[in-house]
Design a protein around this motif. Structure first.
Motif, PDB file in Angstrom:
ATOM      1  N   ALA A 172       1.017  -1.172   0.352  1.00  0.00           N
ATOM      2  CA  ALA A 172       0.100   0.275  -0.241  1.00  0.00           C
ATOM      3  C   ALA A 172       0.878   1.718   0.070  1.00  0.00           C
ATOM      4  CB  ALA A 172      -1.106  -0.165   1.325  1.00  0.00           C
ATOM      5  N   SER A 173       1.528   1.174   0.600  1.00  0.00           N
ATOM      6  CA  SER A 173       2.382   2.150   0.698  1.00  0.00           C
ATOM      7  C   SER A 173       3.239   2.882  -0.969  1.00  0.00           C
ATOM      8  CB  SER A 173       4.302   1.953   1.386  1.00  0.00           C
ATOM      9  OG  SER A 173       5.152   1.069   1.055  1.00  0.00           O
ATOM     10  N   TRP A 174       3.609   1.567  -1.363  1.00  0.00           N
ATOM     11  CA  TRP A 174       4.241   2.155  -2.980  1.00  0.00           C
ATOM     12  C   TRP A 174       2.914   2.698  -3.641  1.00  0.00           C
ATOM     13  CZ3 TRP A 174       8.742   1.142  -5.794  1.00  0.00           C
ATOM     14  CH2 TRP A 174       9.921   0.319  -4.401  1.00  0.00           C
ATOM     15  N   THR A 175       1.586   2.316  -3.250  1.00  0.00           N
ATOM     16  CA  THR A 175       0.976   2.727  -4.501  1.00  0.00           C
ATOM     17  C   THR A 175       0.002   3.775  -4.307  1.00  0.00           C
ATOM     18  OG1 THR A 175      -0.787   1.384  -2.957  1.00  0.00           O
ATOM     19  CG2 THR A 175      -0.622  -0.243  -4.644  1.00  0.00           C
ATOM     20  N   ALA A 176       0.440   3.923  -2.817  1.00  0.00           N
ATOM     21  CA  ALA A 176      -0.192   5.484  -2.597  1.00  0.00           C
ATOM     22  C   ALA A 176       1.055   6.422  -2.878  1.00  0.00           C
ATOM     23  CB  ALA A 176      -0.095   5.565  -1.463  1.00  0.00           C
ATOM     24  N   ALA A 177       2.457   6.386  -2.992  1.00  0.00           N
ATOM     25  CA  ALA A 177       3.467   7.115  -3.121  1.00  0.00           C
ATOM     26  C   ALA A 177       3.502   7.663  -4.740  1.00  0.00           C
ATOM     27  CB  ALA A 177       4.253   6.241  -2.930  1.00  0.00           C
ATOM     28  N   ALA A 178       2.826   6.635  -5.603  1.00  0.00           N
ATOM     29  CA  ALA A 178       2.511   6.877  -6.813  1.00  0.00           C
ATOM     30  C   ALA A 178       1.248   7.618  -7.084  1.00  0.00           C
ATOM     31  CB  ALA A 178       1.610   5.774  -7.646  1.00  0.00           C
ATOM     32  N   VAL A 179       0.171   8.073  -6.289  1.00  0.00           N
ATOM     33  CA  VAL A 179      -0.630   8.738  -6.669  1.00  0.00           C
ATOM     34  C   VAL A 179      -0.704  10.258  -5.765  1.00  0.00           C
ATOM     35  CG1 VAL A 179      -2.075   7.553  -7.605  1.00  0.00           C
ATOM     36  CG2 VAL A 179      -2.516   7.453  -5.379  1.00  0.00           C
ATOM     37  N   ARG A 180       0.667   9.897  -4.909  1.00  0.00           N
ATOM     38  CA  ARG A 180       0.382  11.264  -3.883  1.00  0.00           C
ATOM     39  C   ARG A 180       0.430  12.528  -4.398  1.00  0.00           C
ATOM     40  NH1 ARG A 180       5.051   8.945  -0.586  1.00  0.00           N
ATOM     41  NH2 ARG A 180       3.363   7.904   0.349  1.00  0.00           N
ATOM     42  N   ASP A 181       0.323  13.462  -3.964  1.00  0.00           N
ATOM     43  CA  ASP A 181       0.031  14.747  -3.968  1.00  0.00           C
ATOM     44  C   ASP A 181       1.780  15.839  -3.971  1.00  0.00           C
ATOM     45  OD1 ASP A 181      -1.884  14.948  -5.430  1.00  0.00           O
ATOM     46  OD2 ASP A 181      -3.618  15.598  -4.513  1.00  0.00           O
ATOM     47  N   ILE A 182       2.856  16.498  -3.863  1.00  0.00           N
ATOM     48  CA  ILE A 182       2.861  17.180  -3.618  1.00  0.00           C
ATOM     49  C   ILE A 182       2.675  18.402  -2.772  1.00  0.00           C
ATOM     50  CG2 ILE A 182       4.884  19.022  -4.421  1.00  0.00           C
ATOM     51  CD1 ILE A 182       4.578  18.567  -6.725  1.00  0.00           C
ATOM     52  N   PRO A 183       2.955  17.996  -1.383  1.00  0.00           N
ATOM     53  CA  PRO A 183       2.564  18.760  -0.160  1.00  0.00           C
ATOM     54  C   PRO A 183       1.895  20.900  -0.446  1.00  0.00           C
ATOM     55  CG  PRO A 183       4.273  17.914   0.631  1.00  0.00           C
ATOM     56  CD  PRO A 183       4.169  17.713  -0.793  1.00  0.00           C
ATOM     57  N   GLY A 184       0.482  20.914  -0.431  1.00  0.00           N
ATOM     58  CA  GLY A 184      -0.243  21.704  -0.304  1.00  0.00           C
ATOM     59  C   GLY A 184      -0.533  22.142  -1.509  1.00  0.00           C
ATOM     60  N   THR A 185      -0.255  21.329  -2.598  1.00  0.00           N
ATOM     61  CA  THR A 185      -1.106  21.456  -3.783  1.00  0.00           C
ATOM     62  C   THR A 185      -1.640  20.645  -3.934  1.00  0.00           C
ATOM     63  OG1 THR A 185       0.975  20.028  -5.312  1.00  0.00           O
ATOM     64  CG2 THR A 185       1.148  22.797  -4.372  1.00  0.00           C
ATOM     65  N   SER A 186      -2.157  19.843  -5.483  1.00  0.00           N
ATOM     66  CA  SER A 186      -3.069  18.979  -6.284  1.00  0.00           C
ATOM     67  C   SER A 186      -2.568  18.730  -7.350  1.00  0.00           C
ATOM     68  CB  SER A 186      -4.355  19.727  -6.731  1.00  0.00           C
ATOM     69  OG  SER A 186      -5.119  20.204  -5.781  1.00  0.00           O
ATOM     70  N   ILE A 187      -0.831  18.947  -6.990  1.00  0.00           N
ATOM     71  CA  ILE A 187      -0.017  18.634  -7.935  1.00  0.00           C
ATOM     72  C   ILE A 187       0.380  16.768  -8.211  1.00  0.00           C
ATOM     73  CG2 ILE A 187       1.809  19.296  -9.865  1.00  0.00           C
ATOM     74  CD1 ILE A 187       1.247  21.549  -9.375  1.00  0.00           C
ATOM     75  N   PRO A 188       0.449  16.042  -8.860  1.00  0.00           N
ATOM     76  CA  PRO A 188       1.006  14.555  -8.244  1.00  0.00           C
ATOM     77  C   PRO A 188       2.382  14.772  -7.949  1.00  0.00           C
ATOM     78  CG  PRO A 188      -0.632  14.215 -10.154  1.00  0.00           C
ATOM     79  CD  PRO A 188      -0.437  15.965  -9.762  1.00  0.00           C
ATOM     80  N   VAL A 189       3.007  13.872  -7.035  1.00  0.00           N
ATOM     81  CA  VAL A 189       4.762  13.879  -6.934  1.00  0.00           C
ATOM     82  C   VAL A 189       5.041  13.195  -8.315  1.00  0.00           C
ATOM     83  CG1 VAL A 189       6.364  12.932  -5.960  1.00  0.00           C
ATOM     84  CG2 VAL A 189       4.636  13.660  -4.615  1.00  0.00           C
ATOM     85  N   ALA A 190       4.252  12.237  -9.656  1.00  0.00           N
ATOM     86  CA  ALA A 190       4.749  11.343 -10.101  1.00  0.00           C
ATOM     87  C   ALA A 190       5.236  13.064 -10.961  1.00  0.00           C
ATOM     88  CB  ALA A 190       3.590  11.217 -10.368  1.00  0.00           C
ATOM     89  N   VAL A 191       4.908  14.244 -11.386  1.00  0.00           N
ATOM     90  CA  VAL A 191       4.662  14.891 -12.146  1.00  0.00           C
ATOM     91  C   VAL A 191       6.827  15.440 -12.294  1.00  0.00           C
ATOM     92  CG1 VAL A 191       5.016  17.467 -13.296  1.00  0.00           C
ATOM     93  CG2 VAL A 191       2.847  16.211 -12.524  1.00  0.00           C
ATOM     94  N   LEU A 192       6.614  15.355 -10.857  1.00  0.00           N
ATOM     95  CA  LEU A 192       8.196  16.151 -11.134  1.00  0.00           C
ATOM     96  C   LEU A 192       9.659  14.952 -11.604  1.00  0.00           C
ATOM     97  CD1 LEU A 192       8.573  16.561  -7.218  1.00  0.00           C
ATOM     98  CD2 LEU A 192       8.377  17.873  -8.949  1.00  0.00           C
TER      99      LEU A 192
END
Length: 354
Positions: A172-192
């Motif tokens: 679950a930690s991996w699947t959650a990380a795939a869709v996690r947002d950058i803190p304070g935004t609606s931009i997913p971390v995967a965009v980086l």
């Protein structure tokens, strides 16, 4: 001296007028470029969707939109370089699917850590890309025919690996990380990672001699060879890079949907090619850039997302994608033809004195 000064002023004025004309022509060229047209279309489409489509401009929808665009954008980056050289890779979606199923099978039965499995999946993607590269550059076969063949081959192997099963018990930690947002935004971390890859490919294409060589290959393979460019080796490594990126996309796709299946990413190759051509890359090679492609990816994503929110049928979405693909092939050539005719007409109307 009087005669010298008499003729110096007109000469200076003529030079200044020529420079002004050159600057205006350059400005018209930039404003009239396909890249700018796609960016303008993107802004207009986003504004219209934000005003007329309910929930389009919400943070939640922006998150889903960007998550949908991550695989498309990643695959479009190496595809841009490949198409600029005059080749194409239609096996990208099947490569993603095969990498996804191998990831699922390894997690299911190998006992390896997920970190090591991800590394192996990226290597697998690179090997699958190298197969395309060997057939295209080693045997001199057309990339269109080769990658249509591997499209079917890799998709078939995907179902051989898992059949009709789905592997869904990823941490679950991996699947959650795939869709996690950058803190304070609606931009997913995967965009980086996408931005990092875009920066790398952009620098290679637009700021290095290797990038200039890609354009040379797209315009004339033989001339590029005579100029000292290793055409076969360069194209081979482009296919390898495309395969490695497919491996990354396979990992992201699997973790985002928490499911490894043989039909993952089915049909995505059409959308990738559409985005690249919509961004101004010529299907014949030798023309295009990553700025237009990124704008094309965003435009395609905005249109599809807005239509989905408006409850448009999935078949209609396919029609829209196909129509954009045709338009992206026809319109740039038509615009270039019109501009060439206008340029010739201006030259005939204002011939340059010898």
């Amino acid at each position: 001296m009087a005669h010298d000064s008499l003729y110096a002023a007109p000469s200076s004025s003529a030079a200044e007028a020529e420079r002004r004309t050159g600057r205006l022509a350059g400005l018209r060229g930039v404003l009239g470029s396909w890249d700018v047209a796609v960016v303008v279309a993107l802004v207009v489409a986003a504004l219209l969707a934000g005003v007329s489509v309910e929930n389009f401009a919400t943070g939640r929808n922006v998150q889903f939109l960007l998550l949908d665009l991550v695989p498309l954008a990643m695959l479009a980056l190496p595809m841009t370089l490949i198409v600029i050289t005059g080749e194409i890779d239609l096996s990208v979606a099947s490569t993603v699917g095969l990498c996804s199923t191998v990831m699922g099978q390894l997690w299911l039965s190998s006992g390896l850590s997920l970190e090591l499995i991800c590394v192996l999946v990226v290597i697998l993607g690179a090997v699958l890309g190298a197969v395309n590269g060997v057939f295209v550059t080693g045997f001199g076969l057309p990339s269109l025919a080769v990658t249509i063949g591997t499209l079917a081959l890799y998709r078939g192997l995907s179902f051989v690996v898992l059949g009709d099963r789905a592997v869904a018990d990823f941490p679950a930690s991996w699947t959650a990380a795939a869709v996690r947002d950058i803190p304070g935004t609606s931009i997913p971390v995967a965009v980086l990672p996408v931005l990092l890859l875009a920066l790398v490919f952009g620098v290679v294409l637009h700021a290095t001699s290797a990038g200039r060589a890609l354009y040379a290959m797209g315009n004339n393979d033989q001339a590029a060879t005579f100029a000292g460019v290793s055409v076969a080796r360069t194209k081979f490594w482009l296919f390898v890079a495309s395969g490695a990126v497919c491996g990354l996309v396979g990992i992201f796709w699997t973790l985002r949907y928490a499911s490894a299946r043989g039909d993952n990413a089915t049909g995505l190759e059409l959308t990738v090619v559409t985005a690249v051509l919509l961004g101004g890359v010529s299907i014949f090679g030798g023309r295009g850039g990553l700025v237009g492609v990124v704008a094309g990816v965003l435009l395609l994503g905005v249109l599809r997302n807005a239509l989905q929110l408006a409850d448009v049928d999935a078949n209609a979405l396919t029609i829209v994608t196909g129509a954009l693909l045709v338009a992206s092939v026809v319109l740039p050539n038509a615009v270039a033809d019109v501009r060439a005719r206008l340029h010739r007409r201006r030259q005939r109307a204002n011939p340059v004195a010898p």
